[in-house]
Design a protein around this motif. Sequence first.
Motif, PDB file in Angstrom:
ATOM      1  N   GLY A 108       1.219  -1.175  -0.748  1.00 47.36           N
ATOM      2  CA  GLY A 108      -0.083   0.346   0.060  1.00 47.36           C
ATOM      3  C   GLY A 108       0.692   1.611  -0.111  1.00 47.36           C
ATOM      4  N   SER A 109       1.875   1.348   0.596  1.00 43.45           N
ATOM      5  CA  SER A 109       2.429   2.649   0.500  1.00 43.45           C
ATOM      6  C   SER A 109       3.658   2.989  -0.194  1.00 43.45           C
ATOM      7  CB  SER A 109       3.217   2.412   2.073  1.00 43.45           C
ATOM      8  OG  SER A 109       3.994   0.775   2.046  1.00 43.45           O
ATOM      9  N   LEU A 110       3.630   1.340  -0.990  1.00 43.49           N
ATOM     10  CA  LEU A 110       4.819   1.764  -2.232  1.00 43.49           C
ATOM     11  C   LEU A 110       4.180   2.447  -3.801  1.00 43.49           C
ATOM     12  CD1 LEU A 110       7.293   1.123  -4.442  1.00 43.49           C
ATOM     13  CD2 LEU A 110       5.701  -1.109  -4.011  1.00 43.49           C
ATOM     14  N   ILE A 111       2.497   1.772  -3.454  1.00 40.41           N
ATOM     15  CA  ILE A 111       1.809   2.247  -4.128  1.00 40.41           C
ATOM     16  C   ILE A 111       1.391   3.424  -4.446  1.00 40.41           C
ATOM     17  CG2 ILE A 111      -1.227   2.600  -5.369  1.00 40.41           C
ATOM     18  CD1 ILE A 111      -0.609  -1.142  -4.720  1.00 40.41           C
ATOM     19  N   ALA A 112       1.018   4.170  -3.035  1.00 39.79           N
ATOM     20  CA  ALA A 112       1.014   5.481  -2.414  1.00 39.79           C
ATOM     21  C   ALA A 112       2.030   6.321  -2.810  1.00 39.79           C
ATOM     22  CB  ALA A 112       0.355   5.694  -1.109  1.00 39.79           C
ATOM     23  N   SER A 113       2.966   5.847  -2.728  1.00 37.68           N
ATOM     24  CA  SER A 113       4.363   6.697  -3.166  1.00 37.68           C
ATOM     25  C   SER A 113       4.336   6.917  -4.504  1.00 37.68           C
ATOM     26  CB  SER A 113       5.653   6.586  -2.800  1.00 37.68           C
ATOM     27  OG  SER A 113       5.869   4.732  -2.924  1.00 37.68           O
ATOM     28  N   MET A 114       3.682   5.620  -5.034  1.00 41.19           N
ATOM     29  CA  MET A 114       4.052   5.735  -6.452  1.00 41.19           C
ATOM     30  C   MET A 114       3.271   7.185  -7.261  1.00 41.19           C
ATOM     31  SD  MET A 114       5.570   4.094  -9.471  1.00 41.19           S
ATOM     32  CE  MET A 114       6.812   4.247  -8.135  1.00 41.19           C
ATOM     33  N   TRP A 115       1.851   6.526  -6.854  1.00 41.88           N
ATOM     34  CA  TRP A 115       0.784   7.611  -6.634  1.00 41.88           C
ATOM     35  C   TRP A 115       0.471   9.306  -6.927  1.00 41.88           C
ATOM     36  CZ3 TRP A 115      -5.366   5.784  -5.227  1.00 41.88           C
ATOM     37  CH2 TRP A 115      -5.720   6.458  -5.793  1.00 41.88           C
ATOM     38  N   ILE A 116       1.560   9.215  -5.587  1.00 44.24           N
ATOM     39  CA  ILE A 116       1.965  10.591  -5.059  1.00 44.24           C
ATOM     40  C   ILE A 116       3.125  11.489  -6.620  1.00 44.24           C
ATOM     41  CG2 ILE A 116       3.007  12.372  -3.415  1.00 44.24           C
ATOM     42  CD1 ILE A 116       2.714  10.512  -1.564  1.00 44.24           C
ATOM     43  N   LEU A 117       3.911  10.051  -6.471  1.00 42.10           N
ATOM     44  CA  LEU A 117       4.473  11.218  -7.635  1.00 42.10           C
ATOM     45  C   LEU A 117       4.117  11.292  -8.987  1.00 42.10           C
ATOM     46  CD1 LEU A 117       7.266  10.956  -9.395  1.00 42.10           C
ATOM     47  CD2 LEU A 117       7.027   8.717 -10.117  1.00 42.10           C
ATOM     48  N   PHE A 118       2.825  10.008  -9.592  1.00 43.01           N
ATOM     49  CA  PHE A 118       2.626  10.886 -11.024  1.00 43.01           C
ATOM     50  C   PHE A 118       1.641  11.734 -10.118  1.00 43.01           C
ATOM     51  CE2 PHE A 118       4.884   8.475 -13.622  1.00 43.01           C
ATOM     52  CZ  PHE A 118       5.327   7.389 -13.180  1.00 43.01           C
ATOM     53  N   GLY A 119       0.301  12.135  -9.364  1.00 45.35           N
ATOM     54  CA  GLY A 119      -0.460  12.935  -8.950  1.00 45.35           C
ATOM     55  C   GLY A 119      -0.222  14.419  -9.155  1.00 45.35           C
ATOM     56  N   ALA A 120       0.705  14.030  -7.621  1.00 44.90           N
ATOM     57  CA  ALA A 120       1.282  14.922  -7.202  1.00 44.90           C
ATOM     58  C   ALA A 120       2.435  15.905  -7.636  1.00 44.90           C
ATOM     59  CB  ALA A 120       1.203  15.751  -5.799  1.00 44.90           C
ATOM     60  N   TYR A 121       2.597  15.712  -8.351  1.00 43.14           N
ATOM     61  CA  TYR A 121       4.542  15.720  -9.267  1.00 43.14           C
ATOM     62  C   TYR A 121       4.089  15.892 -10.506  1.00 43.14           C
ATOM     63  CZ  TYR A 121       5.954  16.425  -4.313  1.00 43.14           C
ATOM     64  OH  TYR A 121       6.143  17.007  -3.682  1.00 43.14           O
ATOM     65  N   VAL A 122       4.046  14.725 -11.418  1.00 40.74           N
ATOM     66  CA  VAL A 122       4.126  14.728 -12.870  1.00 40.74           C
ATOM     67  C   VAL A 122       3.379  15.741 -13.864  1.00 40.74           C
ATOM     68  CG1 VAL A 122       3.852  13.152 -15.038  1.00 40.74           C
ATOM     69  CG2 VAL A 122       5.588  12.780 -12.766  1.00 40.74           C
ATOM     70  N   THR A 123       1.568  15.037 -12.897  1.00 40.24           N
ATOM     71  CA  THR A 123       0.255  16.016 -13.702  1.00 40.24           C
ATOM     72  C   THR A 123       0.422  17.644 -12.971  1.00 40.24           C
ATOM     73  OG1 THR A 123      -0.728  14.777 -12.317  1.00 40.24           O
ATOM     74  CG2 THR A 123      -0.465  14.108 -14.043  1.00 40.24           C
ATOM     75  N   GLN A 124       1.112  17.409 -11.807  1.00 40.50           N
ATOM     76  CA  GLN A 124       0.861  19.348 -11.943  1.00 40.50           C
ATOM     77  C   GLN A 124       1.233  19.841 -12.770  1.00 40.50           C
ATOM     78  OE1 GLN A 124      -2.015  20.276  -9.831  1.00 40.50           O
ATOM     79  NE2 GLN A 124      -2.635  17.662  -8.749  1.00 40.50           N
ATOM     80  N   ASN A 125       2.459  19.026 -13.276  1.00 43.91           N
ATOM     81  CA  ASN A 125       3.134  20.980 -13.970  1.00 43.91           C
ATOM     82  C   ASN A 125       2.367  20.496 -15.533  1.00 43.91           C
ATOM     83  OD1 ASN A 125       4.778  21.427 -12.400  1.00 43.91           O
ATOM     84  ND2 ASN A 125       6.642  19.409 -13.066  1.00 43.91           N
ATOM     85  N   LEU A 126       2.096  19.530 -15.621  1.00 42.41           N
ATOM     86  CA  LEU A 126       0.701  19.763 -17.445  1.00 42.41           C
ATOM     87  C   LEU A 126      -0.425  20.620 -16.882  1.00 42.41           C
ATOM     88  CD1 LEU A 126       1.452  16.169 -17.947  1.00 42.41           C
ATOM     89  CD2 LEU A 126       2.447  18.125 -19.267  1.00 42.41           C
ATOM     90  N   GLN A 127      -0.573  20.385 -16.057  1.00 45.33           N
ATOM     91  CA  GLN A 127      -1.733  21.131 -15.921  1.00 45.33           C
ATOM     92  C   GLN A 127      -1.702  22.828 -15.923  1.00 45.33           C
ATOM     93  OE1 GLN A 127      -3.967  20.005 -11.688  1.00 45.33           O
ATOM     94  NE2 GLN A 127      -5.833  20.946 -12.210  1.00 45.33           N
ATOM     95  N   ALA A 128      -0.512  22.846 -14.355  1.00 48.18           N
ATOM     96  CA  ALA A 128      -0.051  24.444 -14.156  1.00 48.18           C
ATOM     97  C   ALA A 128       0.434  25.272 -15.812  1.00 48.18           C
ATOM     98  CB  ALA A 128       1.136  24.472 -13.295  1.00 48.18           C
ATOM     99  N   SER A 129       1.106  24.227 -16.128  1.00 44.19           N
ATOM    100  CA  SER A 129       1.352  25.440 -18.205  1.00 44.19           C
ATOM    101  C   SER A 129      -0.237  25.196 -18.439  1.00 44.19           C
ATOM    102  CB  SER A 129       2.171  24.681 -18.661  1.00 44.19           C
ATOM    103  OG  SER A 129       1.452  23.176 -19.358  1.00 44.19           O
ATOM    104  N   TYR A 130      -1.369  24.366 -18.504  1.00 39.25           N
ATOM    105  CA  TYR A 130      -2.067  24.250 -18.822  1.00 39.25           C
ATOM    106  C   TYR A 130      -3.404  25.560 -18.550  1.00 39.25           C
ATOM    107  CZ  TYR A 130      -7.256  24.196 -19.350  1.00 39.25           C
ATOM    108  OH  TYR A 130      -8.649  24.461 -19.155  1.00 39.25           O
ATOM    109  N   ARG A 131      -3.024  26.471 -17.608  1.00 37.12           N
ATOM    110  CA  ARG A 131      -3.467  27.264 -16.539  1.00 37.12           C
ATOM    111  C   ARG A 131      -2.928  28.127 -17.199  1.00 37.12           C
ATOM    112  NH1 ARG A 131      -3.881  25.676 -10.606  1.00 37.12           N
ATOM    113  NH2 ARG A 131      -5.524  23.752 -10.751  1.00 37.12           N
TER     114      ARG A 131
END
Lengths: 184, 153
Positions: A108-131
Motif C-alpha cells: 500500500g505504501s509503495l502504491i501510494a508513493s507511485m500515486w504521489i509521484l504521478f498525481g502530485a508532481y508529474v501531472t501538476q506540472n502539465l496542469q500548471a502550464s495549461y492554466r
Amino acid sequence: MAGFLDNFRWPECECIDWSERRNAVASVVAGVLFFTGWWIMIDAAVVYPKPEQLNHAFHTCGVFSTLAFFMINAVSNAQVRGDSYESGCLGRTGARVWLFIGFMLMFGSLIASMWILFGAYVTQNLQASYRAASTDGSPLPSHKLLQGPRSWPPGPASCLPSPQLAARKKESLSLRSHQTALAS
Amino acid sequence: MKWSAVCESRSASGHPTRFAGVCIRERALISLSFGGAIGLMFLMLGCALPIYNQYWPLFVLFFYILSPIPYCIARRLVDDTDAMSNACKELAIFLTTGIVVSAFGLPIVFARAHLIEWGACALVLTGNTVIFATILGFFLVFGSNDDFSWQQW
C-alpha cells in the motif's frame, strides 16, 4: 529457443565462501538501501520546506513502509509453517495474519508513493502550464512551469482527457501568436 | 607490562603473534590509533578552517560513538550456538550499517541546506571513511577472540 539459458552458470568464484556470509551481506545491503531511502526523504524535506512544495503528509509512506518492514521481519518462516517448537504468542494463523497485514502495508505504501509521484508532481506540472496558458493572452512566465504541486488532492480540471487538453493548448497558443503579430 | 610475555601467551590460538619483532596486535593498535587521529583531523579541518568556520559537522561524532554499540551488544547477549543468535547479529549489522549511512548522509544534507560548504562536506566525508575503516579494523583485529574479555587491553 525455449530453454536457451538452461545451461548458463554463473562464473565460479572459489575465493570467498558466500554461503556462510549470505545473511551478513544481505543485512548490509538492506541497511544501506533502507537508510539511504530515509535520508533522501530528509534531504527533500530540508531542501523544500514549504507545504506547497512537499506536503508533509507524504512522509506517511515512509513511516508505513518502515512499520511494515519490521512487522515482516519479526515473523520467521518456521513460525508461518508451524515448525518451530515455540509457537509464539499468536500461533501459526496469527503469524500468517501478521505477515499478511505487513505485506498489505508495504504494498500500500509503495502504491501510494507511485500515486504521489504521478498525481502530485508529474501531472501538476502539465496542469500548471495549461492554466497559465489559458488566461487571456498573458505571457507564460517560465518559473511557473517549474513549480511543484499547486494543490493536493487534484481538482476536477486534471480529469480532462488529453485530446481536449491538446486542443485547448493549441487554441491558446494560436491566440497568443496572433496577438504578438498584431502588436509588432 | 612485558609485551613479549603477552605475545607468547596468545600463540596457542594458532595466530601469528610477531611481525618484525613486535607483536601484531600492538602494531595494529598503534596504526589504528593513528588512523583514528587522521580521521578526526579531517573532521576538525572540515569544521575549523577559516574559510568554513562552521561547527555543524561535529554532529557526526554522535554517529561515530554509536556505531560499535549494536554489534557489541549482540555479541555479549547471545551465544554462537543458538539459532536466535544469527537473527540478533544480523539486526546488529543492519543497525550498524544504518548508523554508517547516516554519518555519510548528515554532512550531505547540511551541504544541501547551505549550512556548510561542499568543501567542508568533502573533508568530513573523508574523515568518516577513515574513522569507520579504523573501527572496522578494531573489530577485525581485536574482536575475533573466542573469549571476548576486557583484560586484553
